[in-house]
Design an enzyme around this catalytic site. Structure first.
Site, short mmCIF file in Angstrom:
data_model
loop_
_atom_site.label_atom_id
_atom_site.label_comp_id
_atom_site.label_asym_id
_atom_site.label_seq_id
_atom_site.Cartn_x
_atom_site.Cartn_y
_atom_site.Cartn_z
N ASP A 191 0.85 -1.19 0.00
CA ASP A 191 0.00 0.00 0.00
C ASP A 191 0.89 1.24 0.00
O ASP A 191 1.67 1.46 0.93
CB ASP A 191 -0.90 -0.02 1.24
N THR B 75 -3.20 5.56 -4.06
CA THR B 75 -2.07 6.29 -3.44
C THR B 75 -0.77 6.05 -4.21
O THR B 75 0.03 6.96 -4.36
CB THR B 75 -1.89 5.86 -1.98
N ASP C 155 -9.14 -0.08 2.13
CA ASP C 155 -9.11 0.60 0.83
C ASP C 155 -10.38 0.31 0.03
O ASP C 155 -10.99 1.21 -0.54
CB ASP C 155 -7.88 0.15 0.02
#
Length: 535
Positions: A66, A99, A392
């Site tokens: 992530d 992201t 997410d």
């Protein structure tokens, strides 16, 4: 005099540092591109993971792909790198996903800008071209977006596809069907409120990831007091944050002197009496369940047991806040006015067993949309990464319920925007056209990196994809399970319009801001003065 005026004059304090013009710009580019290269390998369904080892004693290990988690964990010193780290945090808070994409796109834009500046293009010319390119790309994305919110079945399918696409680049990719249904069911229970606080995630070691499930109630990982009822129906709950021991004398350094042990017993009796009075005030609320954020000591616990009241102690602050939200109660600290206190309600409280642990299960809570996701897994690292992946997916689905437009993934949207920007560059006279072309090239780098990370020939695949988009096959993208290009409609690779739009705008704004820099001034470090007067 002339020779004096030519001497360099420093206007800064001793120890302050200044980087000017090309040096400052180069320093910014190098920092930002390094951050992009760091997270680049985690992009796409075949992206790799990073191990983050904390410097604290015992060295906590985090395994993740992530982007926001990786960038939060690393300490960066370069100012431009810090801008990209902050931008990825905003992307995470705003939409929950994308992201890595936003960081990589901003870094690729700056890589292109570096080449343009080497060709003597002025930064303001590049920025002007980028702004027109961003506007054209945004319009193209808006036109390509589809909205199926009027057709419940198609919208449900869209949500499942979005959840699968989001999870395909995470640890949960092998169980994405199971977890995408779980995430969609949890978000659909919110009935469009988008309040993710009502979805509680509990991690329990043991079993496998496929043993994870959605519980239509609220689970609290705490114990019920000794000799108290373990099952209650039609419950009135008082949620409190109060100290249940005696209120201590607050005078600093006070002492109590007694001349016999009988007097000590009297003091203890007075303390007990104070505790009993507090419990009596609590019981006047007409409750049958008391939940406190702080400890409930043995004597009050015994008094609650005698009154047939279930008492749960040390419910952590997040747990108490969430309980107040889902049961419809308020957190209380004083108990003198029962008529002013808002109690929580639920139909049934009972103990349930998950793995080897007993948890408290609240069902039929006042907030009907509340639910709990129980995650199971072999190691703590797997559970932590599964929670991040699911978070997410839940964020993206909650955003999609509010803004139901969707676009196609697999590099399809990026190629679509790059084609529109290239066409605009071909029609634009002057140097701005070169900046627009560089913007299109940066957008095309995203599918290139996705293909590279999967071990395929990116040059060949991106050339095929570009040719398909020139033939107006605007729904074509990369199929990474087969290593070819394919129709995203058939493959069901769908992404939220909100995530893609935020990615485009954040990356272009951050890159533009870094490109404007022509001076970096570092403050002089504060001198440490020795302390000659220790207390």
């Amino acid at each position: 005099m002339a020779s004096l005026s030519m001497a360099p004059v420093s206007i800064f304090k001793h120890g302050a540092d200044e980087e000017k013009a090309e040096t400052a710009r180069l320093s910014s580019f190098v920092g930002a591109i390094a951050i992009g290269d760091l997270v680049k390998s985690t992009l796409g369904p075949k992206g790799m993971d990073k191990i983050l080892l904390s410097g604290a004693k015992g060295g906590m290990v985090t395994v993740t792909n992530d982007g926001a988690t990786i960038l939060k964990a690393i300490g960066v010193d370069n100012p431009a790198a810090k801008v990209l780290v902050d931008m990825s945090k905003v992307q995470d808070d705003e939409v929950g996903d994308g992201t890595t994409s936003v960081t990589v796109l901003a870094a690729e834009l700056l890589r292109e800008a570096e080449l343009l500046i080497a060709r003597k293009l002025h930064p303001q010319t590049i920025i002007s071209g980028w702004r027109k390119a961003t506007q054209a790309a945004r319009e193209a994305l808006r036109e390509a977006a589809a909205d199926h919110s009027n057709d419940p079945d198609r919208f449900q399918e869209d949500l499942l596809n979005i959840a699968r696409t989001t999870l395909s680049s995470k640890l949960l990719t092998h169980h994405k069907d199971h977890f995408s249904k779980l995430a969609v069911n949890a978000v659909m229970r919110l009935k469009g409120s988008g309040n993710l606080e009502a979805i509680h995630v509990i991690k329990k070691l043991g079993g496998s990831l496929t043993d994870s499930y959605l519980d239509e109630g609220f689970l609290l990982d705490k114990k019920i007091g000794v000799n108290q009822p373990k099952r209650l129906e039609n419950v009135k709950i008082l949620i409190a944050n109060t100290g249940m021991d005696t209120d201590k004398i607050k005078i600093f350094g006070s002492r109590v002197r007694v001349d016999s042990t009988a007097k000590v017993a009297e003091i203890e009796l007075a303390e007990k009496q104070k505790m009993k009075e507090k419990v009596d005030r609590i019981l006047k609320h007409g409750i049958n369940c008391f939940i406190n954020r702080q400890l409930i000591y043995n004597y009050p616990e015994q008094l609650f047991a005698q009154a047939g009241v279930m008492a749960i102690e040390h419910a952590d602050f997040a747990g108490v806040e969430r309980l107040a939200l889902v049961t419809g109660g308020e957190i209380t600290s004083t108990f003198d006015h029962p008529e002013m206190v808002k109690l929580g309600h639920c139909k049934l409280i009972e103990e349930v067993m998950i793995g080897e642990d007993m948890l408290i299960h609240f069902s039929g809570v006042a907030m009907g949309e509340a639910c709990t996701v129980v995650l199971r897994g072999a190691t703590q690292q797997i559970l932590d990464e599964a929670e991040r992946s699911l978070h997410d997916a839940l964020c993206v689905l909650a955003q999609t319920v509010k803004e139901p437009r969707t676009v196609y993934g697999g590099g399809c949207s990026e190629m679509l925007m790059a084609k529109v920007v290239s066409d605009l560059a071909n029609r634009t006279p002057g140097k701005e056209a070169v900046a627009m072309e560089s913007f299109a090239k940066a957008l095309r780098m995203l599918p290139t990196i996705i293909a590279d990370n999967a071990g395929y020939d990116s040059a060949d695949l991106v050339a095929q994809l570009r040719a398909a988009h020139q033939e107006n096959k605007t729904t074509y993208g990369l199929d990474m399970s087969e290593g070819s290009i394919g129709d995203m409609v058939t493959l069901g690779i769908t992404e939220s319009f909100q995530v893609k739009r935020q990615m485009l705008l954040s990356a272009s704004e951050a890159a533009e801001m870094i490109l404007r820099v022509d001076n970096i001034i570092k403050a002089a470090p504060r001198k440490r003065v020795p302390d000659h007067h220790p207390c």
